[in-house]
Design an enzyme around this catalytic site. Structure first.
Site, short mmCIF file in Angstrom:
data_model
loop_
_atom_site.label_atom_id
_atom_site.label_comp_id
_atom_site.label_asym_id
_atom_site.label_seq_id
_atom_site.Cartn_x
_atom_site.Cartn_y
_atom_site.Cartn_z
N SER A 171 -44.72 -33.13 13.49
CA SER A 171 -45.70 -33.74 14.40
C SER A 171 -45.35 -35.18 14.76
O SER A 171 -46.02 -35.79 15.59
CB SER A 171 -47.10 -33.69 13.78
OG SER A 171 -47.15 -34.37 12.54
N LYS A 173 -44.79 -37.75 12.28
CA LYS A 173 -45.36 -38.70 11.31
C LYS A 173 -44.36 -39.79 10.93
O LYS A 173 -44.71 -40.98 10.90
CB LYS A 173 -45.83 -37.95 10.07
CG LYS A 173 -46.91 -36.91 10.32
CD LYS A 173 -47.32 -36.21 9.05
CE LYS A 173 -46.21 -35.42 8.42
NZ LYS A 173 -45.68 -34.34 9.29
N THR A 174 -43.12 -39.40 10.64
CA THR A 174 -42.12 -40.38 10.23
C THR A 174 -41.83 -41.37 11.34
O THR A 174 -41.74 -42.58 11.12
CB THR A 174 -40.83 -39.67 9.80
OG1 THR A 174 -41.11 -38.77 8.72
CG2 THR A 174 -39.78 -40.67 9.34
N GLU A 243 -47.45 -41.72 4.75
CA GLU A 243 -47.20 -40.43 5.39
C GLU A 243 -47.78 -39.33 4.51
O GLU A 243 -47.34 -39.11 3.40
CB GLU A 243 -45.70 -40.21 5.58
CG GLU A 243 -45.35 -38.92 6.30
CD GLU A 243 -43.86 -38.75 6.52
OE1 GLU A 243 -43.46 -37.80 7.22
OE2 GLU A 243 -43.08 -39.58 5.99
N ARG A 244 -48.82 -38.68 5.04
CA ARG A 244 -49.60 -37.69 4.30
C ARG A 244 -50.28 -38.32 3.08
O ARG A 244 -50.30 -39.53 2.92
CB ARG A 244 -48.76 -36.47 3.92
CG ARG A 244 -48.37 -35.60 5.11
CD ARG A 244 -48.29 -34.13 4.72
NE ARG A 244 -48.06 -33.27 5.87
CZ ARG A 244 -46.90 -32.68 6.16
NH1 ARG A 244 -45.87 -32.88 5.35
NH2 ARG A 244 -46.79 -31.91 7.21
N GLU A 310 -35.68 -26.43 6.08
CA GLU A 310 -36.64 -25.90 7.05
C GLU A 310 -36.11 -24.69 7.83
O GLU A 310 -36.79 -24.19 8.72
CB GLU A 310 -37.08 -27.00 8.01
CG GLU A 310 -37.86 -28.10 7.31
CD GLU A 310 -38.18 -29.28 8.20
OE1 GLU A 310 -39.00 -30.12 7.79
OE2 GLU A 310 -37.62 -29.36 9.31
#
Length: 392
Positions: A171, A173-174, A243-244, A310
Site C-alpha cells: 500500500s 507504507k515504507t 510502520e504498522r 512474496e
C-alpha cells in the site's frame, strides 16, 4: 537475531549481537542493514558506536557510500596487492583462505564511529563496508557484535506523539514513512522485516509463506514481540512514526483464524499474548494513518517489487487482508480503534501521494501541537478564588 542487551541511564552501555545476510566475495555497503537492526541508537545523543566482525577472513572498512565502482575497484586492488598465487604454507582450506586472512589484517575487524543526536556521525559520502574475502563464505558472515556507549543520555521526559501507518501489503507504507526521514524531530521506525528474515540465520518470513500451517503461529508470535519492542522504544524526539503496529498484527492473526491456518489453541495463545500487550505495555498511539488501497493495485505493486518471500502471496490473500483492514479502520466493526484515523487514498500515483503526504504531515504536526496545548492546560495550576469573590 540474538539479543544480549542492557541500558543504564547515565553513563550507559548498549550491546547487541546482530546478523547480516551472506554476501559473495567482494566489497558491500551495509550501513543501512546494520542501522535497521539497532534502532536504539536513536536514544544516544553523544557517544561511540563500536562495530566488530567475528571472523578472520572478512573485514570492515569506512569508505565511499555513493559510487559502487569504488567498491569494485577496491576488490580489484586488494586482489592485486595480495594475490592467491603466493607460496603460502597455510593452504588446507583452499587457495583463497590465506589471502583472506592477510586482507582482513590489512583492513581490520572493527570500526568505532561517533554518535551525534541519535545518528552515526558519518561524512556525506561515507558508509560501512563489509569486505568479504572468501569465495564461498556462506552464512558465516552473519555473526556481528555492535556496542554503543552513551556518554550523555538525551532528555526523554516527554512521550513522543506516536503515529502508526497502516495498510495492506504494497500500500506504500515504507514510501510514506521515508518522507518523514528528512525531519530531525521525528523518529521513523520501519516494520522490522530484516529481523523476521534473519532469526539466528533462519528466514522466518519465508518459512511462514512456504509452510504457514507449521510456522504461522511462531511467526506471528515473533511479529508481536518485535512490534512491541518498537512501541516501547523511548525517544527524545517529539514525533514517532511507525510502520504498522501491535494492533495491525492482530489483523493477520484474524485472517489466519478465518482461513484455518491457525489451530484454535494457537489463536488463543496469540490473542492472550495480544491482550497482555495492550493491558500491561506502554504502547500509547495518538494517530493512525490508513493507506486505503484496492487489492488489484497492491497486487501489481507487489509483483513489480519482487520480494522473494512474496512470490507465494496471491491476490485472494490480499483481498482477505484488505477486507479485515476495511472492517477495522474504515467501517470500524471488527476491533477497537485505539486512536483517531486519517484515511488516504493510496491507489494514486507517487506524485499524487506526495501531495497527500504534505497535507497529512501538516495534520500530524498540528495534532501534536494541539495535544501539547491540552496537556499544558491539564497540568497548569489553578488559582484558588479569593475569599468573598463572586463565583461565575
Amino acid at each position: 537475531m540474538a539479543s544480549n542487551m542492557g541500558i543504564q541511564i547515565g553513563n550507559a552501555w548498549f550491546q547487541r549481537k546482530i546478523n547480516l545476510r551472506p554476501q559473495h566475495r567482494g566489497v558491500h555497503l551495509v550501513t543501512e542493514e546494520i542501522l535497521r537492526q539497532v534502532p536504539e541508537l536513536l536514544q544516544f545523543s553523544v557517544g561511540l558506536c563500536h562495530i566488530q566482525i567475528l571472523h578472520t577472513s572478512a573485514s570492515l572498512a569506512l569508505n565511499e557510500s555513493w559510487d559502487p565502482d569504488v567498491r569494485d575497484d577496491m576488490e580489484m586492488m586488494l586482489n592485486k596487492i595480495i594475490p592467491e598465487d603466493m607460496p603460502y604454507r597455510h593452504s588446507c582450506e583452499g587457495p583463497d583462505d590465506m589471502p583472506a586472512h592477510v586482507k582482513a589484517c590489512f583492513l581490520g575487524s572493527s570500526l568505532s564511529i561517533p554518535i551525534t543526536d541519535g545518528k552515526l556521525a558519518l561524512g556525506t559520502w561515507q558508509g560501512v563496508w563489509l569486505c568479504e574475502h572468501r569465495n564461498n563464505a556462506g552464512s558465516r558472515r552473519r555473526g556481528f557484535i555492535l556496542i554503543a556507549k552513551m556518554a550523555s543520555p538525551r532528555n526523554q521526559s516527554r512521550r513522543p506523539f506516536t503515529v502508526c501507518i497502516e495498510g495492506n501489503i504494497g500500500s506504500g507504507k515504507t514510501t510514506f514513512l521515508n518522507n518523514f526521514k528528512q525531519f530531525n524531530n521525528t523518529m521513523v521506525l520501519q516494520e522490522p522485516v530484516e529481523l523476521w528474515r534473519n532469526v539466528e540465520g533462519m528466514n522466518l518470513l519465508d518459512l511462514m509463506y512456504k509452510d504457514p500451517g507449521r510456522y504461522a503461529c511462531l511467526f506471528q508470535s515473533y511479529v508481536q514481540l518485535t512490534m512491541l519492542q518498537l512501541h516501547t522504544m523511548k525517544s527524545p524526539l517529539p514525533y514517532k512514526i511507525m510502520e504498522r503496529s501491535v494492533y495491525s498484527a492482530r489483523c493477520f492473526i484474524e485472517n489466519m483464524k478465518r482461513t484455518n491456518v491457525l489451530k484454535e489453541v494457537e489463536a488463543t495463545v496469540l490473542e492472550k499474548w495480544y491482550d497482555w500487550c495492550i493491558n500491561h505495555a506502554l504502547i500509547e498511539t495518538d494517530l493512525i494513518v490508513y493507506l486505503r488501497t484496492t487489492p488489484d493495485i497492491v497486487y501489481k505493486r507487489m509483483r513489480a517489487r519482487a520480494r522473494q518471500e512474496e512470490n507465494l502471496v496471491s491476490l485472494e490473500y490480499l483481498e482477505q487482508v484488505h477486507q479485515i483492514h476495511e472492517d477495522w479502520l474504515y467501517h470500524r466493526t471488527l476491533f477497537d480503534v485505539p486512536a483517531p484515523v486519517i484515511i488516504l487514498d493510496a491507489d494514486q500515483s507517487m506524485e499524487e501521494m506526495f501531495v497527500q503526504f504534505e497535507k497529512c504531515k501538516t495534520r500530524i504536526f498540528e495534532r501534536c501541537r494541539q495535544s501539547e496545548r491540552e496537556s499544558r492546560l491539564l497540568t497548569s495550576p489553578v488559582s484558588s478564588p479569593k475569599i468573598g469573590a463572586a463565583s461565575e
